[in-house]
Design a protein around this motif. Structure first.
Motif, short mmCIF file in Angstrom:
data_model
loop_
_atom_site.label_atom_id
_atom_site.label_comp_id
_atom_site.label_asym_id
_atom_site.label_seq_id
_atom_site.Cartn_x
_atom_site.Cartn_y
_atom_site.Cartn_z
N UNK A 1 0.12 24.08 0.34
CA UNK A 1 0.25 23.96 -1.26
C UNK A 1 1.19 25.24 -1.50
N UNK A 2 1.34 26.17 -0.53
CA UNK A 2 2.09 27.34 -1.07
C UNK A 2 1.47 28.33 -1.71
N UNK A 3 0.14 28.32 -1.85
CA UNK A 3 -0.92 29.04 -2.60
C UNK A 3 -0.57 30.49 -2.16
N UNK A 4 -0.15 31.55 -2.78
CA UNK A 4 0.23 32.71 -2.26
C UNK A 4 -0.86 33.74 -2.07
N UNK A 5 -2.29 33.24 -1.91
CA UNK A 5 -3.31 34.08 -1.35
C UNK A 5 -3.47 33.86 0.07
N UNK A 6 -2.81 32.75 0.70
CA UNK A 6 -2.76 32.90 1.93
C UNK A 6 -1.39 33.15 2.74
N UNK A 7 -1.82 33.99 3.93
CA UNK A 7 -0.63 34.31 4.72
C UNK A 7 -0.75 34.50 6.05
N UNK A 8 0.33 34.51 6.78
CA UNK A 8 0.20 34.58 8.19
C UNK A 8 -0.41 35.67 8.84
N UNK A 9 -1.30 35.51 9.77
CA UNK A 9 -2.22 36.36 10.67
C UNK A 9 -2.55 35.97 11.90
N UNK A 10 -1.58 36.13 12.95
CA UNK A 10 -2.15 35.30 14.35
C UNK A 10 -3.17 35.75 14.71
N UNK A 11 -3.70 36.75 14.71
CA UNK A 11 -4.85 37.23 15.66
C UNK A 11 -4.72 37.08 16.90
N UNK A 12 -3.29 37.15 17.24
CA UNK A 12 -3.22 37.13 18.60
C UNK A 12 -4.10 38.35 19.47
N UNK A 13 -4.53 38.12 20.44
CA UNK A 13 -5.86 38.74 20.95
C UNK A 13 -5.64 38.45 22.56
N UNK B 1 7.81 22.48 5.10
CA UNK B 1 8.84 23.40 5.66
C UNK B 1 9.07 24.56 4.81
N UNK B 2 9.34 23.84 3.37
CA UNK B 2 9.69 24.68 2.30
C UNK B 2 8.79 25.72 2.00
N UNK B 3 7.63 25.56 2.65
CA UNK B 3 6.52 26.52 2.09
C UNK B 3 6.22 27.57 3.26
N UNK B 4 7.11 27.48 4.23
CA UNK B 4 6.87 28.49 5.42
C UNK B 4 7.22 29.76 5.14
N UNK B 5 8.27 30.08 4.47
CA UNK B 5 8.87 31.52 4.27
C UNK B 5 7.84 32.06 3.40
N UNK B 6 7.07 31.56 2.32
CA UNK B 6 6.08 32.30 1.54
C UNK B 6 5.15 32.58 2.47
N UNK B 7 4.52 31.78 3.05
CA UNK B 7 3.38 32.16 4.10
C UNK B 7 3.70 33.26 5.09
#
Ligand code: NCD
Ligand code: ZN
Length: 344
Positions: free
Chosen positions: A236-248, A284-290
């Motif tokens: 949905x492109x909701x701005x409250x959600x973003x990228x965090x890999x938790x790479x561990x 894919x149009x929502x990837x940059x925001x996220x």
């Protein structure tokens, strides 16, 4: 679409570890991310301004030649954390403090045993403009591991958010529909990170046809309706959600064990796998925001200059990586196909 260019992204949640390991983890992240929120669950944990400063310098020293990568540092909260610790950490540029309920995950034994005594600390953080990052799971023995996130929301998160409406809170690595619904309906100072594994997988991918320790992370993968809710909300492109890999990262033999460690090492494929997921979702149009906007905007930091480019091209994630100490590690999604590739 066969190529996508996005503003340079950031990783809003990861684990670099320490020592030798930094020579592996820092370049892996710096290859595509400009900044990363660095988790403080070292042994011993990063609990004061001096430790933050020293850790930050060790990370900077492990950057590849010429890299402008910037670690964003966090403080590990304990029941011994004082208001003075928050003020001193803020003064050295610490952007956030991390709340781990004691025993919730890797290296969290020294963390928070009792939540209510920390409320004065949250008040100081609110005053200082320091973000609160939360590993949102209860740890009571009698609560089923698949219900621990929802129980944390009901018992603790609702209360923290109601008491500190001006405190910016990131609900880290969310895994359930309950968490999605909570964040969507909470005030604008509440946001969440989402990992590649929780978008790509559900608990069947960990348990059907044999136990797959490399898909074991915390919070644990949930049933497919929860995976579906995470996928729907990022689309949905909701701005409250973003990228965090938790790479561990955890070495191979620590994962392939009778009591295996929790954590997926995704740094070498994370941006590619997120792109793969957004493509599957026709979003894919929502990837940059996220990946590049929502996190910076929420943290109140400038968006990055520069861009990265990915092309639609199949490649196989390596079966293993050799760490600087000579030991192998199995990266997340090892041996599997990714449909997008980062190019220089
Ligand atoms: C993380 C780790 O290994 O440090 N493990 C994990 O499964 N995600 C800790 C954490 O983020 O919970
Ligand atoms: Zn983590």
């Amino acid at each position: 679409m066969t190529q996508i260019k996005i503003q340079t992204p950031d990783d809003w949640h990861l684990h670099f570890r320490d020592g030798d390991m930094l020579n592996e983890t820092v370049p892996a992240t710096a290859r595509c991310f400009k900044r990363a929120i660095v988790m403080p669950n070292l042994v011993p944990p990063v609990t004061n301004a001096k430790m933050v400063e020293e850790y930050r310098h060790r990370i900077l020293a492990a950057r590849p030649e010429g890299s402008k990568f910037e670690p964003l540092m966090t403080l590990y909260l304990t029941n011994g954390t004082t208001r003075e610790d928050i003020i001193a950490a803020k003064q050295v540029g610490t952007v956030a403090a991390k709340l781990y309920p004691a025993g919730a995950t890797t290296n969290s034994d020294a963390a928070v045993k009792s939540l209510d005594p920390l409320f004065p600390i949250f008040e100081e953080m609110q005053k200082q403009g320091m973000l609160l990052l939360i590993h949102g799971e209860v740890t009571d023995d009698h609560i089923d591991i698949f219900d621990r996130e929802k129980e944390f929301i009901d018992r603790n998160l609702t209360r923290i958010v109601a008491t500190f409406p001006e405190l910016k809170i990131v609900f880290e690595h969310i895994t359930t529909k309950d968490a999605v619904d909570f964040v969507v309906s909470a005030n604008d100072n509440v946001a969440a990170t989402i990992t590649p594994q929780h978008l790509l997988l559900n608990r069947n991918d960990m348990l059907v046809g044999g136990i797959r320790p490399h898909n074991y992370c915390l919070p644990v993968l949930k049933r497919n309706i929860h995976q579906q809710a995470l996928r729907e909300v990022v689309a949905t492109g909701n701005k409250k959600f973003f990228l965090g890999t938790d790479s561990a990262p955890h070495e191979k033999d620590k994962k392939e064990s009778a009591c295996g460690c929790a954590g997926c090492y995704s740094a070498w494929s994370a941006i590619e796998l997120y792109t793969h997921v957004f493509d599957e979702l026709d979003a894919l149009d929502k990837l940059e925001g996220f990946a590049s906007h929502h996190g910076a905007d929420f943290y109140g930091l400038p968006r990055n200059h520069g861009t990265i480019t990915l092309v639609k091209e199949d490649w196989t994630i390596p079966e293993k990586i050799i760490l600087p100490n000579g030991n192998p590690i199995v990266p997340f999604f090892a041996g599997q196909n990714c449909t997008w590739k980062l190019i220089d």
